[in-house]
Write a protein that holds these residues in place. Structure first.
Motif, PDB file in Angstrom:
ATOM      1  N   THR A 268      18.210 -46.513 -57.151  1.00  0.00           N
ATOM      2  CA  THR A 268      19.444 -47.116 -56.634  1.00  0.00           C
ATOM      3  C   THR A 268      20.493 -47.352 -57.715  1.00  0.00           C
ATOM      4  N   HIS A 269      20.131 -47.168 -58.979  1.00  0.00           N
ATOM      5  CA  HIS A 269      21.066 -47.437 -60.070  1.00  0.00           C
ATOM      6  C   HIS A 269      21.653 -46.110 -60.545  1.00  0.00           C
ATOM      7  N   LEU A 270      22.851 -45.800 -60.070  1.00  0.00           N
ATOM      8  CA  LEU A 270      23.540 -44.572 -60.440  1.00  0.00           C
ATOM      9  C   LEU A 270      24.869 -44.854 -61.132  1.00  0.00           C
ATOM     10  N   PHE A 271      25.062 -46.129 -61.525  1.00  0.00           N
ATOM     11  CA  PHE A 271      26.299 -46.505 -62.204  1.00  0.00           C
ATOM     12  C   PHE A 271      26.161 -46.279 -63.702  1.00  0.00           C
ATOM     13  N   CYS A 272      27.289 -46.139 -64.350  1.00  0.00           N
ATOM     14  CA  CYS A 272      27.357 -46.055 -65.804  1.00  0.00           C
ATOM     15  C   CYS A 272      28.393 -47.062 -66.298  1.00  0.00           C
ATOM     16  N   GLY A 273      28.230 -47.469 -67.524  1.00  0.00           N
ATOM     17  CA  GLY A 273      29.181 -48.402 -68.125  1.00  0.00           C
ATOM     18  C   GLY A 273      28.643 -49.797 -68.348  1.00  0.00           C
TER      19      GLY A 273
ATOM     20  N   GLN B 158      29.284 -50.173 -50.395  1.00  0.00           N
ATOM     21  CA  GLN B 158      27.976 -49.648 -50.013  1.00  0.00           C
ATOM     22  C   GLN B 158      27.105 -49.387 -51.246  1.00  0.00           C
ATOM     23  N   ARG B 159      27.696 -48.900 -52.313  1.00  0.00           N
ATOM     24  CA  ARG B 159      26.945 -48.689 -53.559  1.00  0.00           C
ATOM     25  C   ARG B 159      26.457 -50.016 -54.128  1.00  0.00           C
ATOM     26  N   ILE B 160      27.304 -51.038 -54.031  1.00  0.00           N
ATOM     27  CA  ILE B 160      26.898 -52.359 -54.535  1.00  0.00           C
ATOM     28  C   ILE B 160      25.698 -52.878 -53.754  1.00  0.00           C
ATOM     29  N   LEU B 161      25.737 -52.780 -52.438  1.00  0.00           N
ATOM     30  CA  LEU B 161      24.611 -53.245 -51.621  1.00  0.00           C
ATOM     31  C   LEU B 161      23.351 -52.435 -51.914  1.00  0.00           C
ATOM     32  N   LYS B 162      23.505 -51.148 -52.147  1.00  0.00           N
ATOM     33  CA  LYS B 162      22.351 -50.313 -52.470  1.00  0.00           C
ATOM     34  C   LYS B 162      21.733 -50.713 -53.800  1.00  0.00           C
ATOM     35  N   LEU B 163      22.587 -51.027 -54.785  1.00  0.00           N
ATOM     36  CA  LEU B 163      22.085 -51.454 -56.090  1.00  0.00           C
ATOM     37  C   LEU B 163      21.384 -52.803 -55.993  1.00  0.00           C
ATOM     38  N   VAL B 164      21.942 -53.718 -55.191  1.00  0.00           N
ATOM     39  CA  VAL B 164      21.315 -55.027 -55.023  1.00  0.00           C
ATOM     40  C   VAL B 164      19.968 -54.893 -54.319  1.00  0.00           C
ATOM     41  N   SER B 165      19.889 -54.037 -53.305  1.00  0.00           N
ATOM     42  CA  SER B 165      18.634 -53.868 -52.572  1.00  0.00           C
ATOM     43  C   SER B 165      17.529 -53.292 -53.452  1.00  0.00           C
ATOM     44  N   GLY B 166      17.888 -52.530 -54.461  1.00  0.00           N
ATOM     45  CA  GLY B 166      16.898 -51.967 -55.376  1.00  0.00           C
ATOM     46  C   GLY B 166      16.610 -52.829 -56.573  1.00  0.00           C
ATOM     47  N   GLY B 167      17.192 -54.030 -56.617  1.00  0.00           N
ATOM     48  CA  GLY B 167      16.927 -54.941 -57.730  1.00  0.00           C
ATOM     49  C   GLY B 167      17.539 -54.499 -59.038  1.00  0.00           C
ATOM     50  N   GLY B 168      18.484 -53.562 -58.991  1.00  0.00           N
ATOM     51  CA  GLY B 168      19.112 -53.100 -60.219  1.00  0.00           C
ATOM     52  C   GLY B 168      18.207 -52.260 -61.094  1.00  0.00           C
TER      53      GLY B 168
ATOM     54  N   PHE C  72      29.235 -56.206 -58.882  1.00  0.00           N
ATOM     55  CA  PHE C  72      30.613 -55.816 -58.559  1.00  0.00           C
ATOM     56  C   PHE C  72      31.351 -55.340 -59.812  1.00  0.00           C
ATOM     57  N   VAL C  73      31.160 -56.036 -60.931  1.00  0.00           N
ATOM     58  CA  VAL C  73      31.816 -55.625 -62.180  1.00  0.00           C
ATOM     59  C   VAL C  73      31.276 -54.279 -62.643  1.00  0.00           C
ATOM     60  N   ILE C  74      29.988 -54.027 -62.449  1.00  0.00           N
ATOM     61  CA  ILE C  74      29.423 -52.725 -62.826  1.00  0.00           C
ATOM     62  C   ILE C  74      30.103 -51.602 -62.030  1.00  0.00           C
ATOM     63  N   ALA C  75      30.322 -51.875 -60.738  1.00  0.00           N
ATOM     64  CA  ALA C  75      31.001 -50.875 -59.912  1.00  0.00           C
ATOM     65  C   ALA C  75      32.434 -50.643 -60.378  1.00  0.00           C
ATOM     66  N   VAL C  76      33.099 -51.691 -60.843  1.00  0.00           N
ATOM     67  CA  VAL C  76      34.469 -51.547 -61.341  1.00  0.00           C
ATOM     68  C   VAL C  76      34.477 -50.790 -62.669  1.00  0.00           C
TER      69      VAL C  76
ATOM     70  N   HIS D 286      35.314 -49.175 -49.484  1.00  0.00           N
ATOM     71  CA  HIS D 286      34.201 -49.199 -48.536  1.00  0.00           C
ATOM     72  C   HIS D 286      32.967 -48.511 -49.140  1.00  0.00           C
ATOM     73  N   ALA D 287      33.156 -47.354 -49.744  1.00  0.00           N
ATOM     74  CA  ALA D 287      32.039 -46.654 -50.381  1.00  0.00           C
ATOM     75  C   ALA D 287      31.526 -47.421 -51.604  1.00  0.00           C
ATOM     76  N   ARG D 288      32.451 -48.070 -52.317  1.00  0.00           N
ATOM     77  CA  ARG D 288      32.031 -48.870 -53.468  1.00  0.00           C
ATOM     78  C   ARG D 288      31.166 -50.041 -53.026  1.00  0.00           C
TER      79      ARG D 288
END
Length: 384
Positions: free
Chosen positions: A245-250, A229-239, A123-127, A225-227
């Motif tokens: 599934t990891h398309l976050f930055c930061g 969904q991204r969190i669940l996608k990242l969790v399902s891919g094990g990070g 969740f913090v990564i998404a923020v 809502h979209a955020r």
């Protein structure tokens, strides 16, 4: 000085009958020569006269010996020579307290503690992703390692494969470990605490991307809502990046891949036989290659890797120092009790009263004990 003819079994003598010899509680009689008998009587007289005053010890030290009567002297001499017969072995019942209780319910609590912090990290990564400055206007920070080592595209894949292999090795080792409940809750606690620290460091300081090759997902600007969904996608891919599934930055300071590579190796080494040096070397190489490829791939700044290794190794060693040294748990000079996680440590390690030994066993018994007992009873009836 010869008291009597001795056999190879080192007999004991008494003054009442110098020809009587004791062999480990049994009595035997042996003939003695007259000259030997005379020497033995002279020795007994010297012994009697010597105990009336101060006698000089073997090492030249003076020790006071109280005078004894004739019968007491004989009795004392007899007890001194055969005092192993005057002591009786008293059987002390062993303590029935289990010094290494499994307490699986505590392990389950530690598992949920780790799972909560892992989800919080996501969740913090998404923020933080929404706060990363654009790489066009904010180029990567200068890094000494990047100045000398060019980027290798496939290096980060090697990192994640090394982490998967190390985790698989650790899971197999833990499966056969006898005290897997205690070790599992230690692993869950350290993973959860390290990722909780990572939430703090990522949130308070947002670093720009470490390379222009980084691909970041578009920012959502408040679309929760979209955020989610991204969190669940990242969790399902094990990070993992290899799962796509990891398309976050930061999420740079500090490196989560370095945490898992370091922590897994430390647990493998700590709870495996010290003689398995080849096993430790193989796991160390997997961990070292994985950490090195993080930098070669330019996926993290060098400071991210250094801080991750430092925090992971120190937290591991602090925790196991407190767990293995029982005197530290109640010592007023133990400053490690000032840590904020000390109450949780006391909760998890309260009943663990000794260091966990390196012991392995086959965890599955087949057929079950109930079937074994039933078959045994049936065979007994059938034989009758």
């Amino acid at each position: 000085m010869t008291i009597g003819k001795q056999s190879s079994t080192a007999p004991c003598f008494s003054l009442e009958n110098l020809q009587r010899t004791s062999f480990c509680g049994r009595s035997a009689y042996a003939p003695m020569a007259s000259q030997d008998l005379s020497d033995a009587r002279n020795s007994a007289a010297d012994l009697k006269s010597g105990v009336e005053g101060n006698a000089e010890g073997i090492n030249g030290q003076m020790c006071t010996v109280h005078a004894l009567g004739g019968e007491d002297t004989k009795r004392g001499f007899r007890k001194g020579m055969g005092r192993h017969n005057d002591y009786e072995k008293i059987s002390v019942p062993e303590s029935k307290v289990n010094r290494l209780p499994m307490e699986w319910w505590k392990t389950i609590i530690a598992f949920f503690y780790a799972a909560f912090n892992l989800f919080l990290t996501t969740f913090v990564i998404a923020v933080v992703h929404e706060r990363v400055p654009p790489k066009d206007s904010n180029p990567p920070l200068p890094d000494m390692f990047f100045d000398y080592i060019d980027r290798v595209k496939w290096a980060f894949t090697v990192t994640e494969i090394s982490g998967i292999v190390l985790m698989a090795i650790w899971m197999i080792q833990l499966f056969f470990f006898r005290y897997k409940s205690i070790v599992s809750r230690r692993f869950f606690f350290l993973v959860g605490t390290l990722y909780l620290y990572r939430c703090v460091t990522m949130y308070v300081t947002t670093l720009p991307v470490p390379g222009m090759h980084m691909t970041c997902a578009p920012k959502l600007h408040g679309d929760f809502h979209a955020r989610f969904q991204r969190i669940l996608k990242l969790v399902s891919g094990g990070g993992l990046s290899i799962t796509g599934t990891h398309l976050f930055c930061g999420d740079y300071l500090y490196s989560g891949h370095t945490v898992m590579l370091t922590l897994t190796y430390l647990f493998i080494k700590e709870y495996s036989p010290r003689s398995f040096w080849w096993y430790h070397l193989m796991c160390w190489l997997l961990s070292a290659v994985g950490i090195g490829c993080i930098l070669v791939a330019h996926e993290h700044y060098t400071v991210d890797v250094v801080v991750a290794y430092f925090i992971t190794s120190r937290l591991f060693w602090w925790y196991h120092t407190m767990a293995n040294l029982q005197t530290l748990k109640c010592s007023p000079n133990n400053y490690l009790t000032n840590t904020w996680w000390n109450p949780l440590f006391n909760f998890l390690e309260k009943n663990v009263q000794t260091a966990v030994p390196c012991s392995y066993s086959w965890p599955i018994t087949w057929p079950p004990s109930c079937l074994k007992n039933s078959c045994k009873k049936y065979n007994m009836v059938q034989s009758i």
